[in-house]
Enzyme design. Structure first.
Site, PDB file in Angstrom:
ATOM      1  N   ARG A 125       0.838  -1.186   0.000  1.00 50.84           N
ATOM      2  CA  ARG A 125       0.000   0.000   0.000  1.00 50.84           C
ATOM      3  C   ARG A 125       0.877   1.241   0.000  1.00 50.84           C
ATOM      4  O   ARG A 125       1.955   1.256   0.587  1.00 50.84           O
ATOM      5  CB  ARG A 125      -0.905   0.033   1.241  1.00 50.84           C
ATOM      6  CG  ARG A 125      -1.936  -1.053   1.302  1.00 50.84           C
ATOM      7  CD  ARG A 125      -2.983  -0.716   2.372  1.00 50.84           C
ATOM      8  NE  ARG A 125      -2.379  -0.253   3.614  1.00 50.84           N
ATOM      9  CZ  ARG A 125      -2.011  -1.034   4.618  1.00 50.84           C
ATOM     10  NH1 ARG A 125      -2.165  -2.340   4.518  1.00 50.84           N
ATOM     11  NH2 ARG A 125      -1.479  -0.538   5.720  1.00 50.84           N
ATOM     12  N   TYR A 266      -0.827  -3.331  -7.580  1.00 51.78           N
ATOM     13  CA  TYR A 266      -0.595  -4.242  -6.464  1.00 51.78           C
ATOM     14  C   TYR A 266      -1.698  -4.175  -5.412  1.00 51.78           C
ATOM     15  O   TYR A 266      -2.099  -3.094  -4.961  1.00 51.78           O
ATOM     16  CB  TYR A 266       0.742  -3.926  -5.784  1.00 51.78           C
ATOM     17  CG  TYR A 266       1.221  -5.020  -4.863  1.00 51.78           C
ATOM     18  CD1 TYR A 266       1.982  -6.078  -5.350  1.00 51.78           C
ATOM     19  CD2 TYR A 266       0.885  -5.033  -3.517  1.00 51.78           C
ATOM     20  CE1 TYR A 266       2.404  -7.103  -4.521  1.00 51.78           C
ATOM     21  CE2 TYR A 266       1.302  -6.046  -2.678  1.00 51.78           C
ATOM     22  CZ  TYR A 266       2.063  -7.083  -3.185  1.00 51.78           C
ATOM     23  OH  TYR A 266       2.473  -8.101  -2.361  1.00 51.78           O
ATOM     24  N   GLY A 268      -4.226  -3.921  -2.426  1.00 48.08           N
ATOM     25  CA  GLY A 268      -5.306  -3.001  -2.125  1.00 48.08           C
ATOM     26  C   GLY A 268      -5.278  -1.725  -2.919  1.00 48.08           C
ATOM     27  O   GLY A 268      -6.278  -1.003  -2.970  1.00 48.08           O
ATOM     28  N   LYS A 275      -9.688  -2.770   0.395  1.00 46.12           N
ATOM     29  CA  LYS A 275      -9.557  -1.677   1.355  1.00 46.12           C
ATOM     30  C   LYS A 275     -10.327  -0.438   0.909  1.00 46.12           C
ATOM     31  O   LYS A 275     -10.896   0.283   1.729  1.00 46.12           O
ATOM     32  CB  LYS A 275      -8.084  -1.314   1.559  1.00 46.12           C
ATOM     33  CG  LYS A 275      -7.174  -2.477   1.923  1.00 46.12           C
ATOM     34  CD  LYS A 275      -7.549  -3.152   3.217  1.00 46.12           C
ATOM     35  CE  LYS A 275      -6.459  -4.133   3.651  1.00 46.12           C
ATOM     36  NZ  LYS A 275      -6.815  -4.915   4.831  1.00 46.12           N
ATOM     37  N   HIS A 295     -11.819  -3.259  10.060  1.00 42.75           N
ATOM     38  CA  HIS A 295     -10.649  -4.052   9.686  1.00 42.75           C
ATOM     39  C   HIS A 295     -10.515  -5.180  10.710  1.00 42.75           C
ATOM     40  O   HIS A 295      -9.631  -5.172  11.565  1.00 42.75           O
ATOM     41  CB  HIS A 295      -9.425  -3.126   9.692  1.00 42.75           C
ATOM     42  CG  HIS A 295      -8.177  -3.754   9.190  1.00 42.75           C
ATOM     43  ND1 HIS A 295      -6.930  -3.389   9.658  1.00 42.75           N
ATOM     44  CD2 HIS A 295      -7.955  -4.697   8.264  1.00 42.75           C
ATOM     45  CE1 HIS A 295      -5.997  -4.089   9.038  1.00 42.75           C
ATOM     46  NE2 HIS A 295      -6.602  -4.893   8.192  1.00 42.75           N
ATOM     47  N   SER A 317      -2.357  -4.675   9.926  1.00 44.42           N
ATOM     48  CA  SER A 317      -1.943  -5.651   8.918  1.00 44.42           C
ATOM     49  C   SER A 317      -0.651  -6.349   9.333  1.00 44.42           C
ATOM     50  O   SER A 317       0.235  -5.739   9.931  1.00 44.42           O
ATOM     51  CB  SER A 317      -1.747  -4.963   7.568  1.00 44.42           C
ATOM     52  OG  SER A 317      -2.983  -4.515   7.063  1.00 44.42           O
ATOM     53  N   ALA A 318      -0.558  -7.640   8.999  1.00 43.13           N
ATOM     54  CA  ALA A 318       0.618  -8.474   9.264  1.00 43.13           C
ATOM     55  C   ALA A 318       0.906  -8.631  10.758  1.00 43.13           C
ATOM     56  O   ALA A 318       2.037  -8.804  11.166  1.00 43.13           O
ATOM     57  CB  ALA A 318       1.847  -7.920   8.545  1.00 43.13           C
ATOM     58  N   CYS A 319      -0.152  -8.585  11.572  1.00 40.01           N
ATOM     59  CA  CYS A 319       0.003  -8.809  13.009  1.00 40.01           C
ATOM     60  C   CYS A 319      -0.726 -10.066  13.478  1.00 40.01           C
ATOM     61  O   CYS A 319      -1.049 -10.200  14.657  1.00 40.01           O
ATOM     62  CB  CYS A 319      -0.495  -7.600  13.792  1.00 40.01           C
ATOM     63  SG  CYS A 319       0.618  -6.188  13.768  1.00 40.01           S
ATOM     64  N   ASN A 323      -3.674 -15.816  11.013  1.00 37.06           N
ATOM     65  CA  ASN A 323      -3.340 -16.942  11.896  1.00 37.06           C
ATOM     66  C   ASN A 323      -4.420 -17.159  12.947  1.00 37.06           C
ATOM     67  O   ASN A 323      -4.790 -18.302  13.260  1.00 37.06           O
ATOM     68  CB  ASN A 323      -1.998 -16.704  12.579  1.00 37.06           C
ATOM     69  CG  ASN A 323      -0.825 -16.851  11.633  1.00 37.06           C
ATOM     70  OD1 ASN A 323      -0.967 -17.389  10.538  1.00 37.06           O
ATOM     71  ND2 ASN A 323       0.341 -16.366  12.028  1.00 37.06           N
ATOM     72  N   ASP A 342     -10.069 -10.580   7.573  1.00 35.53           N
ATOM     73  CA  ASP A 342      -9.575  -9.220   7.349  1.00 35.53           C
ATOM     74  C   ASP A 342     -10.607  -8.119   7.539  1.00 35.53           C
ATOM     75  O   ASP A 342     -10.286  -7.068   8.082  1.00 35.53           O
ATOM     76  CB  ASP A 342      -8.995  -9.115   5.934  1.00 35.53           C
ATOM     77  CG  ASP A 342      -8.141  -7.875   5.728  1.00 35.53           C
ATOM     78  OD1 ASP A 342      -7.387  -7.512   6.649  1.00 35.53           O
ATOM     79  OD2 ASP A 342      -8.228  -7.256   4.657  1.00 35.53           O
ATOM     80  N   ASN A 432       6.297  -8.589   2.216  1.00 36.14           N
ATOM     81  CA  ASN A 432       4.852  -8.413   2.036  1.00 36.14           C
ATOM     82  C   ASN A 432       4.311  -9.300   0.909  1.00 36.14           C
ATOM     83  O   ASN A 432       3.269  -9.013   0.330  1.00 36.14           O
ATOM     84  CB  ASN A 432       4.512  -6.942   1.753  1.00 36.14           C
ATOM     85  CG  ASN A 432       3.033  -6.650   1.881  1.00 36.14           C
ATOM     86  OD1 ASN A 432       2.359  -7.144   2.787  1.00 36.14           O
ATOM     87  ND2 ASN A 432       2.497  -5.840   0.972  1.00 36.14           N
ATOM     88  N   ARG A 434       2.338 -12.139  -1.040  1.00 34.30           N
ATOM     89  CA  ARG A 434       0.940 -12.465  -0.759  1.00 34.30           C
ATOM     90  C   ARG A 434       0.466 -13.738  -1.456  1.00 34.30           C
ATOM     91  O   ARG A 434       1.044 -14.169  -2.446  1.00 34.30           O
ATOM     92  CB  ARG A 434       0.049 -11.310  -1.223  1.00 34.30           C
ATOM     93  CG  ARG A 434       0.292 -10.001  -0.466  1.00 34.30           C
ATOM     94  CD  ARG A 434      -0.403  -9.978   0.854  1.00 34.30           C
ATOM     95  NE  ARG A 434      -0.115  -8.777   1.627  1.00 34.30           N
ATOM     96  CZ  ARG A 434      -0.888  -8.333   2.611  1.00 34.30           C
ATOM     97  NH1 ARG A 434      -1.985  -9.002   2.945  1.00 34.30           N
ATOM     98  NH2 ARG A 434      -0.555  -7.245   3.280  1.00 34.30           N
TER      99      ARG A 434
END
Length: 654
Positions: A125, A266, A268, A275, A295, A317-319, A323, A342, A432, A434
């Site tokens: 982003r 790329y 979003g 988004k 979110h 994001s990515a936290c 998972n 998400d 990042n 994907r």
């Protein structure tokens, strides 16, 4: 071959068509007060007869006018109305392979799957180039980049004129949300990227089948979304495997529900249903109509007695959202099922129960760090029908990324297409990188994930990546205190957006990059909806969580991943008023000793006292810093947030 175009050169290319682009850029195609551009142009003397144009599968006059307006502006060589069939999608994928954008992976190892490599300048982003354009700058707020709408559209007009020369314009009707749900929203995206078309096939319900007779009314509303990679192809110009432009704009006009994206292909930036629509535009819709666009992941939890509850959770994001959404429980008898990883759209029903849908149809997850240890369900989901972007390629044409396996392959081709060995210091996959994959392939999919009504939410979690201060889990003292917990979310920067990795930044509700209006008004929206439905007695409980707290040795104090089920168990019990609690300063934390806390059977070396410790001096600093941060919202900051800061400060002094 890759080329990054310079937008300034676009203005020198091609012949401008005989129409006023300022008129096209000021049309509102989604408002209930829609006015036909053709009528306006006719009054002003412009040629406006489109009766001879036909777009197969589209009969709605408003949509036809929208397509034709921007076809004339962007001047594509061809127009392809996307039907959404599997056969059509395969032709698009074959075309992408032929052009060098996609690499077909080993059919035996990963059926119907492909790898894309983006331009190295187009990997995440671009928040600095993302705008929310409202008539009043204060309505956009300090949390958004702002330009006056007419000024922005004048700038965009120059960039978009003839921007699709030599390319095909794909017309993508798409639905965010389950079909036949009152929650769902129709969008029409125009794009010159077949890569985007292939990803939208996975991420949304898409195709002309959405535009059946029951959606052909002239009163139909939809979100118009215009996208171009910004790389026109005049005759004789060689194409790129990943066309893009160094000058990028991701622009939202929330008052007219429009999206414009230029220069990036790329994620979003280009998949405008994600988004852009599902959060930035939808958050404004939610404010105006009395619901939440968030979110957040959504998961279902069933305890050993067969009782099921649903939880929504917000993380930057990515936290670890994906998972957690696909968690494999380590506690016997417990079951976790996935609704979404998400985005959540949440509405209260007449009884005061909050229901949530996942508006997406696919996962667009971060690959590095994903493994059979961290997320076995994700690994099982992407065994077929997956588009990978910026991961590494193995010698037998499969994919690999950091932490996917305990042993690194001896030879790879990295995400830039260069030979790679473990001796190299640079990562083989972009941080990042994907995967795009259908949700329906997920082994942990919840049976109600497409229920038009949604699923009932019992708890909401807010968390970030914090090495200290914030405990493993704590329960809010009230709805307003829970709103404050969400407002105070801060996290260490990750690779999902531009910026210095590891630096701490505020990310209220994990919505800082995605809220389409003033964040102060956003806080008020949460407070006001809570106040409206509080008497119904069904408001979800709100919790703060932090899987990433570290000890003095710099190591994580909590194992995370499947063991997070132990925290979810405590949350589950607290929604029923059971389970122990103590503290009450920053909120209620699990008891360190005795019953009712976080179960530790089978774990070694876990110090719960350290995990839930509240260091008052550190929290005083947090309050001081939060006061400073919220000053930017001025009069738009609700008094309830100030009252929560005052209350927390008083409790810390006791």
């Amino acid at each position: 071959m890759r080329r990054v175009f310079n937008a300034r050169n676009l203005l020198k290319r091609g012949k401008v068509r005989t129409m006023s682009c300022s008129d096209t850029l000021n049309m509102n195609f989604s408002s209930c007060n829609y006015k036909s551009p053709w009528k306006l142009w006719s009054k002003r003397g412009y040629a406006a007869d489109v009766s001879g144009n036909s777009y197969v599968g589209i009969s709605n006059p408003k949509i036809v006018e929208f397509i034709e307006t921007y076809r004339q502006l962007m001047n594509p060589e061809n127009v392809h109305v996307v039907e959404g069939t599997d056969e059509e999608n395969q032709k698009i994928l074959d075309q992408l392979v032929q052009s060098g954008t996609l690499i077909k992976l080993n059919e035996e190892k990963r059926p119907n799957s492909y790898l894309a490599r983006s331009d190295p300048t187009d990997v995440a982003r671009v928040e600095k180039r993302t705008y929310v354009c409202t008539q009043n700058q204060t309505d956009a707020g300090p949390n958004n980049n702002w330009v006056e709408p007419k000024e922005m559209k004048d700038n965009l007009r120059k960039l978009f004129r003839n921007c699709m020369q030599g390319r095909t314009m794909y017309v993508i009707p798409f639905m965010m949300g389950p079909l036949h749900s009152s929650h769902s929203q129709l969008g029409i995206q125009l794009t010159d990227s077949p890569y985007v078309a292939a990803n939208m096939k996975i991420m949304t319900r898409m195709g002309t089948s959405l535009l059946s007779s029951n959606l052909s009314s002239p009163d139909l509303t939809f979100v118009p979304a215009i996208h171009s990679v910004g790389a026109p192809l005049p005759p004789g110009t060689p194409d790129s495997s990943w066309p893009c432009n160094e000058n990028k704009y991701i622009v939202h006009f929330p008052e007219t529900r429009e999206i414009w994206s230029f220069g990036s292909g790329y994620g979003g930036n280009a998949l405008l249903g994600k988004k852009c629509l599902a959060l930035r535009i939808a958050s404004v819709m939610a404010r105006d109509q009395g619901w939440f666009a968030e979110h957040m992941l959504i998961l279902g939890i069933t305890n050993p007695a067969g009782v099921k509850k649903y939880i929504a959770a917000a993380f930057p994001s990515a936290c670890g959202k994906t998972n957690l959404a696909m968690l494999t429980p380590t506690l016997p008898g417990w079951k976790v099922e996935t609704v979404g990883d998400d985005i959540a759209w949440m509405k209260f029903d007449a009884s005061g129960q909050l229901y949530a849908i996942n508006p997406e149809n696919g996962f667009f997850g971060v690959a590095p760090g994903t493994s059979t240890d961290s997320n076995p369900n994700a690994m099982a989901t992407m065994t077929k029908n997956t588009l990978f972007t910026n991961v590494a390629l193995t010698q037998d044409r499969d994919v690999w990324w950091e932490d996917m396996t305990k042993t690194k392959p001896s030879q790879l081709t990295d995400w830039k297409g260069h030979p790679w060995t473990p001796a190299q210091k640079t990562p083989a996959a972009h941080p990042n990188a994907r995967f795009t994959v259908p949700i329906s392939q997920c082994p942990s999919i919840d049976p109600s994930w497409e229920d038009p009504k949604g699923v009932p939410i019992s708890a909401i979690l807010f968390g970030g990546r914090r090495a200290n201060v914030v405990p493993l889990v704590y329960e809010s003292l009230s709805w307003n205190h829970g709103v404050y917990i969400g407002a105070s979310v801060a996290s260490e920067q990750t690779a999902a957006a531009e910026g210095k990795i590891g630096s701490l930044r505020h990310d209220p509700f994990a919505m800082l990059p995605f809220c389409g209006y003033n964040m102060g008004d956003y806080f008020s929206h949460w407070i006001n909806l809570g106040k409206k439905f509080e008497k119904k007695g069904k408001l979800p409980k709100i919790f703060g969580v932090n899987w990433f707290r570290k000890g003095k040795d710099g190591k994580y104090l909590w194992p995370g991943f499947g063991e997070n089920m132990r925290v979810l168990e405590w949350v589950f019990e607290r929604t029923e008023g059971r389970g122990g609690k103590e503290g009450g300063v920053i909120g209620w934390v699990p008891p360190v000793q005795g019953e009712g806390g976080v179960r530790l059977e089978g774990l070694k070396g876990i110090d719960v006292g350290e995990l839930v410790k509240v260091e008052k001096e550190e929290w005083r600093k947090e309050v001081e810093e939060m006061r400073e941060y919220t000053k930017q919202f001025g009069e738009r900051l609700p008094k309830e947030i100030v009252e929560e800061m005052d209350g927390l400060e008083r409790r810390l002094k006791q």
